[in-house]
Scaffold this motif. Structure first.
Motif, PDB file in Angstrom:
ATOM      1  N   TYR A   1     -48.213  60.028  13.242  1.00  0.00           N
ATOM      2  CA  TYR A   1     -49.100  60.069  14.404  1.00  0.00           C
ATOM      3  C   TYR A   1     -50.476  59.650  13.918  1.00  0.00           C
ATOM      4  CZ  TYR A   1     -51.313  62.199  18.551  1.00  0.00           C
ATOM      5  OH  TYR A   1     -52.006  62.429  19.716  1.00  0.00           O
TER       6      TYR A   1
ATOM      7  N   TYR B   1     -52.197  53.931  17.919  1.00  0.00           N
ATOM      8  CA  TYR B   1     -51.051  53.953  18.819  1.00  0.00           C
ATOM      9  C   TYR B   1     -51.577  54.061  20.254  1.00  0.00           C
ATOM     10  CZ  TYR B   1     -47.795  54.979  14.968  1.00  0.00           C
ATOM     11  OH  TYR B   1     -47.052  54.932  13.840  1.00  0.00           O
TER      12      TYR B   1
ATOM     13  N   GLN C   1     -49.604  56.440  25.402  1.00  0.00           N
ATOM     14  CA  GLN C   1     -48.213  56.710  25.785  1.00  0.00           C
ATOM     15  C   GLN C   1     -47.354  57.014  24.549  1.00  0.00           C
ATOM     16  OE1 GLN C   1     -46.414  53.448  27.888  1.00  0.00           O
ATOM     17  NE2 GLN C   1     -44.561  54.593  28.379  1.00  0.00           N
ATOM     18  N   LYS C   2     -47.536  56.250  23.492  1.00  0.00           N
ATOM     19  CA  LYS C   2     -46.766  56.486  22.267  1.00  0.00           C
ATOM     20  C   LYS C   2     -47.160  57.808  21.624  1.00  0.00           C
ATOM     21  CE  LYS C   2     -45.064  54.521  18.033  1.00  0.00           C
ATOM     22  NZ  LYS C   2     -44.674  53.336  17.341  1.00  0.00           N
ATOM     23  N   ARG C   3     -48.465  58.127  21.627  1.00  0.00           N
ATOM     24  CA  ARG C   3     -48.905  59.408  21.045  1.00  0.00           C
ATOM     25  C   ARG C   3     -48.341  60.583  21.840  1.00  0.00           C
ATOM     26  NH1 ARG C   3     -54.072  56.823  20.633  1.00  0.00           N
ATOM     27  NH2 ARG C   3     -54.895  58.268  22.166  1.00  0.00           N
TER      28      ARG C   3
END
Length: 182
Positions: free
Chosen positions: A126, A130, A133-135
């Protein structure tokens, strides 16, 4: 009127609140973590110093090397990967905080190699860069129990409730005490 201001990370809460509210500091009361009535588990803080290399593997500094180029200890990155892999194998839900994106990618790769299948997919990364949405998808996997560990830059420490995490691992020295305890 009565005001309640909250922060887990600010270094000077009284001064900040006074300036924000336009009041004198003397008229404000500070409730610190030691007075917090919320539930909290026991904390243990351990500081890890990587072991010394045997003399045959140590590299002493000389004038053609960059400052800090001497190598007398095992890499903190390889030690962190071994420790994180151990935590993952034993079901300890962990966030490993690192200082840079590149170290995050290196640590997650090394840890995945050490845990092997089927735990490889239980270790995520993480970091800033990014999409939101990806996080959010990574956060959902972590807090939903699908991930056992996440290697993260400081991008995860702000605004995320990490109450269900069993351990945090800090690779490198956090910039502030607030960052360490967050």
């Amino acid at each position: 009127p009565r005001f309640v201001c909250c922060s887990a990370t600010i270094a000077n809460p009284l001064q900040h609140a006074a300036r924000l509210l336009g009041l004198a500091e003397e008229g404000l009361a500070l409730v610190g973590a030691e007075q917090d009535g919320g539930p909290a588990g026991e904390r243990t803080l351990a500081v890890w110093l990587p072991k010394e290399l045997p003399p045959s593997a140590a590299m002493e500094w000389h004038e053609r090397m960059a400052p800090g180029g001497a190598k007398r200890r095992v890499s903190c990155l390889s030690d962190a990967a071994r420790l994180l892999a151990h935590l993952v194998r034993h079901g300890v839900r962990t966030i490993a905080f690192v200082l840079t994106r590149s170290v995050a990618e290196l640590l997650v790769t090394a840890t995945r190699e050490l845990v092997g299948e089927p735990l490889r997919d239980k270790v995520g990364v993480y970091r800033a860069g990014y999409t939101a949405q990806k996080r959010r998808a990574i956060e959902k996997r972590l807090f939903g129990g699908e991930l056992h560990a996440v290697v993260s830059t400081s991008a995860l420490e702000l605004g995320v409730d990490v109450g269900s995490i069993d351990a945090t691992l800090h690779v490198g020295l956090p910039a502030t005490m607030a960052s360490l305890w967050q």
